[in-house]
Each structure stands twice: as C-alpha cells, then as structure tokens.
Design an enzyme around this catalytic site. Structure first.
Site, PDB file in Angstrom:
ATOM      1  N   ASP A  14      -1.062  51.732  62.743  1.00  6.04           N
ATOM      2  CA  ASP A  14      -1.693  50.677  62.927  1.00  6.04           C
ATOM      3  C   ASP A  14      -2.967  50.645  62.234  1.00  6.04           C
ATOM      4  O   ASP A  14      -3.815  51.656  62.982  1.00  6.04           O
ATOM      5  CB  ASP A  14      -1.799  50.152  64.162  1.00  6.04           C
ATOM      6  N   CYS A  64      -1.978  42.710  59.432  1.00  9.20           N
ATOM      7  CA  CYS A  64      -2.410  44.121  58.462  1.00  9.20           C
ATOM      8  C   CYS A  64      -1.439  44.545  57.887  1.00  9.20           C
ATOM      9  O   CYS A  64      -1.367  44.291  56.392  1.00  9.20           O
ATOM     10  CB  CYS A  64      -2.776  45.174  59.746  1.00  9.20           C
ATOM     11  N   ARG A  65      -0.327  45.187  58.439  1.00 10.92           N
ATOM     12  CA  ARG A  65       0.618  46.177  57.665  1.00 10.92           C
ATOM     13  C   ARG A  65       1.663  45.066  57.073  1.00 10.92           C
ATOM     14  O   ARG A  65       2.055  45.205  55.830  1.00 10.92           O
ATOM     15  CB  ARG A  65       1.226  46.944  58.669  1.00 10.92           C
TER      16      ARG A  65
HETATM   17  P1  4NP Z   1      -0.541  44.739  62.548  1.00  3.16           P
HETATM   18  O1  4NP Z   1      -1.989  45.292  63.050  1.00  3.16           O
HETATM   19  O2  4NP Z   1       0.233  45.079  63.610  1.00  3.16           O
HETATM   20  O3  4NP Z   1      -0.621  45.800  61.245  1.00  3.16           O
HETATM   21  O4  4NP Z   1      -0.976  43.509  61.971  1.00  3.16           O
HETATM   22  C1  4NP Z   1      -2.494  44.628  64.243  1.00  3.16           C
HETATM   23  C2  4NP Z   1      -2.919  43.269  64.224  1.00  3.16           C
HETATM   24  C3  4NP Z   1      -3.731  42.782  65.421  1.00  3.16           C
HETATM   25  C4  4NP Z   1      -3.520  43.410  66.734  1.00  3.16           C
HETATM   26  C5  4NP Z   1      -2.858  44.736  66.640  1.00  3.16           C
HETATM   27  C6  4NP Z   1      -2.333  45.247  65.549  1.00  3.16           C
HETATM   28  N1  4NP Z   1      -4.160  42.774  67.595  1.00  3.16           N
HETATM   29  O5  4NP Z   1      -4.182  43.547  68.656  1.00  3.16           O
HETATM   30  O6  4NP Z   1      -4.534  41.805  67.540  1.00  3.16           O
END
Ligand code: 4NP
Length: 152
Positions: free
Chosen positions: A122, A14-15
C-alpha cells in the site's frame, strides 16, 4: 461475451485504479471488461489519488475517468476474475463470497501474474517512489495475465 475482470485494493484510490488502467491499456477491450473497487468505502465517488494519476500520466495512461466505488457481494456474480493487491484485501473480499464458485474467482494479482513478490504494498502513506514501484509490479503481473489468458 467479454471476460469481466475486477481489480481490488483497500481504498480504490491508489493501487487498483492503476491496475484497472494498466490492464485496460494492454488488453483487447472487445475481449475483456475491466473495473476496480475497494474493500473500504472511505473515498467513494473520488478520483484516484493524485500520485496514482501522476504515475499513470508519466507512463502514458489517463486514469482520470475513474471514480472510487466499494466492493459488493454482487461483484462476485458479475465478474469472472477478481484480483486483489494484498492478503488483507483477500480476506476482506473473501468474506463477501458465499460459494466455492465465487471464492475461486478471487486471486492475488501478483500470484496470478507469476511474480516473486506476492503482495502489492500500500503506497498511500509513503512517498512518490512507492507509486513507481507499484506501477512496475502491477504492469509486469498484468502483462503476464493478459498473455496467459489470450486477452491481447
Ligand atoms: P489503496 O490505498 O488501497 O491502494 O487505494 C489506500 C488508500 C486510502 C487509504 C488506505 C489505503 N485510506 O486509509 O484512506
């Protein structure tokens, strides 16, 4: 030799893919090499989240060349700057750095980018508006970092 920059979040879907795409679009690629990684390995090999792909596309960026990978201790040797999205990423990444020189490469993206908000929230469990908010925060911080470091 180019400065090497690594963008880090939890899932690397995502981020940090947005941060990689945004920073790549701003800088001179002969001056800076940019990559991203996640502290967790849940999604290794996956494309960015469809909502990140969509918000990037809406803003004229294609991030579908990216594939998720996990942060490794050796990244602290290869990269000059490692920007994390939140405090939890900071602590998880810090655990992989075994010298002061490596620890000094680690910074919160928004702090390095002079923003009032210090963490990129998040957006994974929220709606599409969270991705727009993340995009704006990351864009402002990346602009600032790129101009402060003469990467443009
Ligand atoms: P990110 O968001 O850290 O911005 O990529 C997430 C993507 C997946 C998960 C958690 C946060 N997950 O628990 O799968």
């Amino acid at each position: 030799m180019a400065t090497k920059v690594l963008m880090v979040c939890l899932g690397n879907i995502c981020r940090s893919p947005l941060a990689e795409g945004i920073m790549s679009s701003l800088v001179d690629s002969s001056k800076v090499y940019i990559d991203s990684a996640g502290t967790a390995g849940y999604h290794v090999g996956s494309l960015p989240d469809p909502r990140s792909i969509a918000v990037a596309q809406k803003n004229g960026l294609d991030i579908t060349n990216q594939r998720c990978r996990k942060l490794r201790a050796v990244d602290f040797e290869h990269f000059d700057h490692i920007y994390v999205m939140d405090q939890s990423n900071y602590q998880d990444a810090l655990a992989l750095a075994d010298t002061d020189a490596k620890r000094s490469k680690l910074e919160l993206l928004l702090v390095a980018g002079g923003q009032e908000v210090t963490e990129v929230p998040d957006p994974y469990y929220g709606g599409d508006s969270g991705f727009d908010y993340v995009y704006g925060l990351v864009l402002d911080a990346c602009h600032r970092i790129a101009s402060d470091n003469d990467w443009l």
